[in-house]
Design a protein around this motif. Structure first.
Motif, PDB file in Angstrom:
ATOM      1  N   ALA A  92       0.879  -1.167   0.000  1.00 51.15           N
ATOM      2  CA  ALA A  92       0.000   0.000   0.000  1.00 51.15           C
ATOM      3  C   ALA A  92       0.911   1.210   0.000  1.00 51.15           C
ATOM      4  CB  ALA A  92      -0.894  -0.007   1.228  1.00 51.15           C
ATOM      5  N   THR A  93       0.665   2.119  -0.936  1.00 49.33           N
ATOM      6  CA  THR A  93       1.503   3.306  -1.022  1.00 49.33           C
ATOM      7  C   THR A  93       0.643   4.556  -0.878  1.00 49.33           C
ATOM      8  OG1 THR A  93       1.318   3.449  -3.429  1.00 49.33           O
ATOM      9  CG2 THR A  93       3.152   2.163  -2.551  1.00 49.33           C
ATOM     10  N   SER A  94       1.245   5.549  -0.282  1.00 41.98           N
ATOM     11  CA  SER A  94       0.628   6.862  -0.161  1.00 41.98           C
ATOM     12  C   SER A  94       1.709   7.879  -0.474  1.00 41.98           C
ATOM     13  CB  SER A  94       0.106   7.071   1.263  1.00 41.98           C
ATOM     14  OG  SER A  94      -0.417   8.365   1.404  1.00 41.98           O
ATOM     15  N   THR A  95       1.469   8.676  -1.482  1.00 38.18           N
ATOM     16  CA  THR A  95       2.460   9.646  -1.971  1.00 38.18           C
ATOM     17  C   THR A  95       3.833   8.987  -2.098  1.00 38.18           C
ATOM     18  OG1 THR A  95       2.885  10.516   0.255  1.00 38.18           O
ATOM     19  CG2 THR A  95       1.223  11.660  -1.075  1.00 38.18           C
ATOM     20  N   GLU A  96       3.838   7.837  -2.738  1.00 36.18           N
ATOM     21  CA  GLU A  96       5.060   7.090  -3.060  1.00 36.18           C
ATOM     22  C   GLU A  96       5.765   6.464  -1.853  1.00 36.18           C
ATOM     23  OE1 GLU A  96       5.695   6.338  -6.244  1.00 36.18           O
ATOM     24  OE2 GLU A  96       3.910   7.511  -6.647  1.00 36.18           O
ATOM     25  N   GLU A  97       5.191   6.561  -0.671  1.00 34.22           N
ATOM     26  CA  GLU A  97       5.783   5.902   0.492  1.00 34.22           C
ATOM     27  C   GLU A  97       5.022   4.616   0.769  1.00 34.22           C
ATOM     28  OE1 GLU A  97       6.781   6.578   5.217  1.00 34.22           O
ATOM     29  OE2 GLU A  97       5.856   8.188   4.077  1.00 34.22           O
ATOM     30  N   ILE A  98       5.729   3.559   1.083  1.00 35.93           N
ATOM     31  CA  ILE A  98       5.092   2.282   1.403  1.00 35.93           C
ATOM     32  C   ILE A  98       4.597   2.340   2.836  1.00 35.93           C
ATOM     33  CG2 ILE A  98       5.462  -0.198   1.676  1.00 35.93           C
ATOM     34  CD1 ILE A  98       7.426   0.020  -0.692  1.00 35.93           C
ATOM     35  N   VAL A  99       3.270   2.180   3.005  1.00 40.05           N
ATOM     36  CA  VAL A  99       2.651   2.283   4.330  1.00 40.05           C
ATOM     37  C   VAL A  99       2.015   0.973   4.780  1.00 40.05           C
ATOM     38  CG1 VAL A  99       2.318   4.779   4.203  1.00 40.05           C
ATOM     39  CG2 VAL A  99       0.527   3.247   3.332  1.00 40.05           C
ATOM     40  N   GLY A 100       2.100  -0.061   3.962  1.00 42.45           N
ATOM     41  CA  GLY A 100       1.571  -1.368   4.339  1.00 42.45           C
ATOM     42  C   GLY A 100       2.031  -2.426   3.363  1.00 42.45           C
ATOM     43  N   MET A 101       2.021  -3.657   3.833  1.00 42.30           N
ATOM     44  CA  MET A 101       2.430  -4.768   2.981  1.00 42.30           C
ATOM     45  C   MET A 101       1.658  -6.010   3.413  1.00 42.30           C
ATOM     46  SD  MET A 101       6.228  -6.209   2.169  1.00 42.30           S
ATOM     47  CE  MET A 101       6.420  -7.132   3.663  1.00 42.30           C
ATOM     48  N   ALA A 102       1.300  -6.839   2.449  1.00 40.59           N
ATOM     49  CA  ALA A 102       0.603  -8.088   2.743  1.00 40.59           C
ATOM     50  C   ALA A 102       0.966  -9.112   1.678  1.00 40.59           C
ATOM     51  CB  ALA A 102      -0.906  -7.870   2.764  1.00 40.59           C
ATOM     52  N   SER A 103       1.092 -10.361   2.110  1.00 40.31           N
ATOM     53  CA  SER A 103       1.415 -11.410   1.141  1.00 40.31           C
ATOM     54  C   SER A 103       0.547 -12.640   1.376  1.00 40.31           C
ATOM     55  CB  SER A 103       2.894 -11.796   1.221  1.00 40.31           C
ATOM     56  OG  SER A 103       3.184 -12.390   2.468  1.00 40.31           O
ATOM     57  N   LEU A 104       0.381 -13.394   0.305  1.00 39.93           N
ATOM     58  CA  LEU A 104      -0.351 -14.652   0.323  1.00 39.93           C
ATOM     59  C   LEU A 104       0.514 -15.684  -0.378  1.00 39.93           C
ATOM     60  CD1 LEU A 104      -3.014 -16.271   0.798  1.00 39.93           C
ATOM     61  CD2 LEU A 104      -3.760 -15.459  -1.463  1.00 39.93           C
ATOM     62  N   THR A 105       0.793 -16.770   0.322  1.00 35.97           N
ATOM     63  CA  THR A 105       1.592 -17.858  -0.234  1.00 35.97           C
ATOM     64  C   THR A 105       0.711 -19.083  -0.381  1.00 35.97           C
ATOM     65  OG1 THR A 105       3.543 -17.020   0.935  1.00 35.97           O
ATOM     66  CG2 THR A 105       3.659 -19.287   0.095  1.00 35.97           C
ATOM     67  N   ARG A 106       0.635 -19.612  -1.600  1.00 41.23           N
ATOM     68  CA  ARG A 106      -0.132 -20.839  -1.842  1.00 41.23           C
ATOM     69  C   ARG A 106       0.818 -22.025  -1.711  1.00 41.23           C
ATOM     70  NH1 ARG A 106      -3.084 -21.578  -7.502  1.00 41.23           N
ATOM     71  NH2 ARG A 106      -0.953 -21.164  -8.132  1.00 41.23           N
ATOM     72  N   PHE A 107       0.381 -23.007  -0.942  1.00 46.33           N
ATOM     73  CA  PHE A 107       1.193 -24.203  -0.754  1.00 46.33           C
ATOM     74  C   PHE A 107       1.071 -25.115  -1.972  1.00 46.33           C
ATOM     75  CE2 PHE A 107       0.106 -23.291   3.876  1.00 46.33           C
ATOM     76  CZ  PHE A 107       1.263 -22.566   4.088  1.00 46.33           C
ATOM     77  N   GLU A 108       1.864 -26.165  -1.982  1.00 49.64           N
ATOM     78  CA  GLU A 108       1.902 -27.067  -3.132  1.00 49.64           C
ATOM     79  C   GLU A 108       1.491 -28.485  -2.732  1.00 49.64           C
ATOM     80  OE1 GLU A 108       5.904 -26.689  -4.594  1.00 49.64           O
ATOM     81  OE2 GLU A 108       5.469 -24.779  -5.561  1.00 49.64           O
ATOM     82  N   GLY A 109       1.366 -29.318  -3.743  1.00 54.27           N
ATOM     83  CA  GLY A 109       1.075 -30.732  -3.520  1.00 54.27           C
ATOM     84  C   GLY A 109      -0.281 -30.945  -2.861  1.00 54.27           C
ATOM     85  N   ARG A 110      -0.307 -31.777  -1.846  1.00 56.43           N
ATOM     86  CA  ARG A 110      -1.564 -32.120  -1.182  1.00 56.43           C
ATOM     87  C   ARG A 110      -2.138 -30.969  -0.370  1.00 56.43           C
ATOM     88  NH1 ARG A 110      -0.750 -38.047   1.235  1.00 56.43           N
ATOM     89  NH2 ARG A 110      -2.757 -37.471   2.129  1.00 56.43           N
TER      90      ARG A 110
ATOM     91  N   HIS B 208      -4.588 -26.432  -1.848  1.00 52.91           N
ATOM     92  CA  HIS B 208      -5.837 -25.715  -1.569  1.00 52.91           C
ATOM     93  C   HIS B 208      -5.685 -24.746  -0.393  1.00 52.91           C
ATOM     94  CE1 HIS B 208      -5.740 -28.962   1.332  1.00 52.91           C
ATOM     95  NE2 HIS B 208      -6.685 -28.348   2.033  1.00 52.91           N
ATOM     96  N   VAL B 209      -4.449 -24.610   0.121  1.00 49.35           N
ATOM     97  CA  VAL B 209      -4.180 -23.824   1.326  1.00 49.35           C
ATOM     98  C   VAL B 209      -3.251 -22.662   1.004  1.00 49.35           C
ATOM     99  CG1 VAL B 209      -3.236 -23.897   3.681  1.00 49.35           C
ATOM    100  CG2 VAL B 209      -4.382 -25.922   2.725  1.00 49.35           C
ATOM    101  N   GLY B 210      -3.523 -21.537   1.650  1.00 48.68           N
ATOM    102  CA  GLY B 210      -2.657 -20.374   1.540  1.00 48.68           C
ATOM    103  C   GLY B 210      -2.388 -19.807   2.922  1.00 48.68           C
ATOM    104  N   ALA B 211      -1.294 -19.064   3.041  1.00 47.57           N
ATOM    105  CA  ALA B 211      -0.926 -18.427   4.306  1.00 47.57           C
ATOM    106  C   ALA B 211      -0.774 -16.929   4.090  1.00 47.57           C
ATOM    107  CB  ALA B 211       0.372 -19.016   4.840  1.00 47.57           C
ATOM    108  N   VAL B 212      -1.312 -16.162   5.020  1.00 45.15           N
ATOM    109  CA  VAL B 212      -1.283 -14.702   4.969  1.00 45.15           C
ATOM    110  C   VAL B 212      -0.230 -14.172   5.921  1.00 45.15           C
ATOM    111  CG1 VAL B 212      -2.599 -12.628   5.592  1.00 45.15           C
ATOM    112  CG2 VAL B 212      -3.700 -14.457   4.300  1.00 45.15           C
ATOM    113  N   ASP B 213       0.450 -13.117   5.476  1.00 45.77           N
ATOM    114  CA  ASP B 213       1.403 -12.376   6.301  1.00 45.77           C
ATOM    115  C   ASP B 213       1.177 -10.909   5.965  1.00 45.77           C
ATOM    116  OD1 ASP B 213       3.575 -11.770   7.966  1.00 45.77           O
ATOM    117  OD2 ASP B 213       5.029 -12.039   6.357  1.00 45.77           O
ATOM    118  N   MET B 214       1.053 -10.063   6.983  1.00 44.03           N
ATOM    119  CA  MET B 214       0.799  -8.658   6.679  1.00 44.03           C
ATOM    120  C   MET B 214       1.205  -7.741   7.817  1.00 44.03           C
ATOM    121  SD  MET B 214      -3.384  -8.489   6.835  1.00 44.03           S
ATOM    122  CE  MET B 214      -3.460  -6.743   6.555  1.00 44.03           C
ATOM    123  N   GLY B 215       1.348  -6.466   7.476  1.00 43.15           N
ATOM    124  CA  GLY B 215       1.653  -5.453   8.470  1.00 43.15           C
ATOM    125  C   GLY B 215       1.392  -4.067   7.903  1.00 43.15           C
TER     126      GLY B 215
END
Length: 191
Positions: A75-93, A96-103
């Motif tokens: 998330a940017t505001s006037t070119e400054e990064i003010v937030g971040m979030a990620s989603l990682t999808r797992f593999e194999g069995r 169907h699962v993902g993990a969230v990380d954010m701040g």
């Protein structure tokens, strides 16, 4: 004469930043310095598993090792990064699962930025990856984040005792999950 401390200045700057439109977009390699600055903020670090003094080169390395099963937004505001979030999808069995990380930037907490970031990630999870299970782990004392996750459909699965070491003491964490793909009225997130 009235003096201001650093926190007062940060709040004033934040009000100006938040008055401008905040954009959410994919992270780019040139964002490494801004992402590093965000991760090194004391409140951001306190609420996540980050260690102090992360370097720009470490951030670049982590950003370059992500693949097709990883979405990272800033998330940017006037070119400054003010937030971040990620989603990682797992593999194999567990594909169907993902993990969230954010701040969120210390001075932007409580302004709806976390909701916007998480909503964007859930659009990817639901509309593009059809994930059935989305997991996250949050420090047990991070009540604001736990409240956000509950509002977004996450439920507590359990408490992880003595999960991490922070500030000279062991702390618990809460495992949370959102089960089931929750389509939104057949609307695409693409406009």
């Amino acid at each position: 004469m009235t003096t201001k401390n650093a926190n007062d200045s940060a709040c004033e700057i934040t009000e100006k930043r938040l008055a401008a439109e905040i954009f959410i977009r994919a992270v780019e390699p040139e964002d490494a310095p801004g992402v590093t600055a965000l991760m090194n903020l004391p409140g951001y670090r306190w609420g996540t598993m980050r260690l102090p003094y992360q370097s720009v080169s470490t951030t670049r390395q982590k950003m370059s090792t992500s693949g097709t099963n990883f979405v990272c937004l800033v998330a940017t505001s006037t070119e400054e990064i003010v937030g971040m979030a990620s989603l990682t999808r797992f593999e194999g069995r567990r594909s169907h699962v993902g993990a969230v990380d954010m701040g969120v930037h210390d001075a932007c907490v409580g302004n709806g930025l976390g909701t916007r970031l998480l909503t964007s990630l859930l659009q990817v999870a639901d509309d593009w990856w059809a994930l059935r299970r989305i997991e996250l782990t949050v420090n047990a004392d991070n009540e604001r984040a736990i409240g956000l996750y509950k509002r977004m459909g996450f439920e507590r699965e359990g408490v992880l005792r003595d999960y991490a070491f922070r500030g000279g003491a062991f702390i618990d964490a809460v495992s949370m999950v959102r089960l089931g793909n929750a389509p939104r009225s057949g609307q695409s997130s693409e406009t």
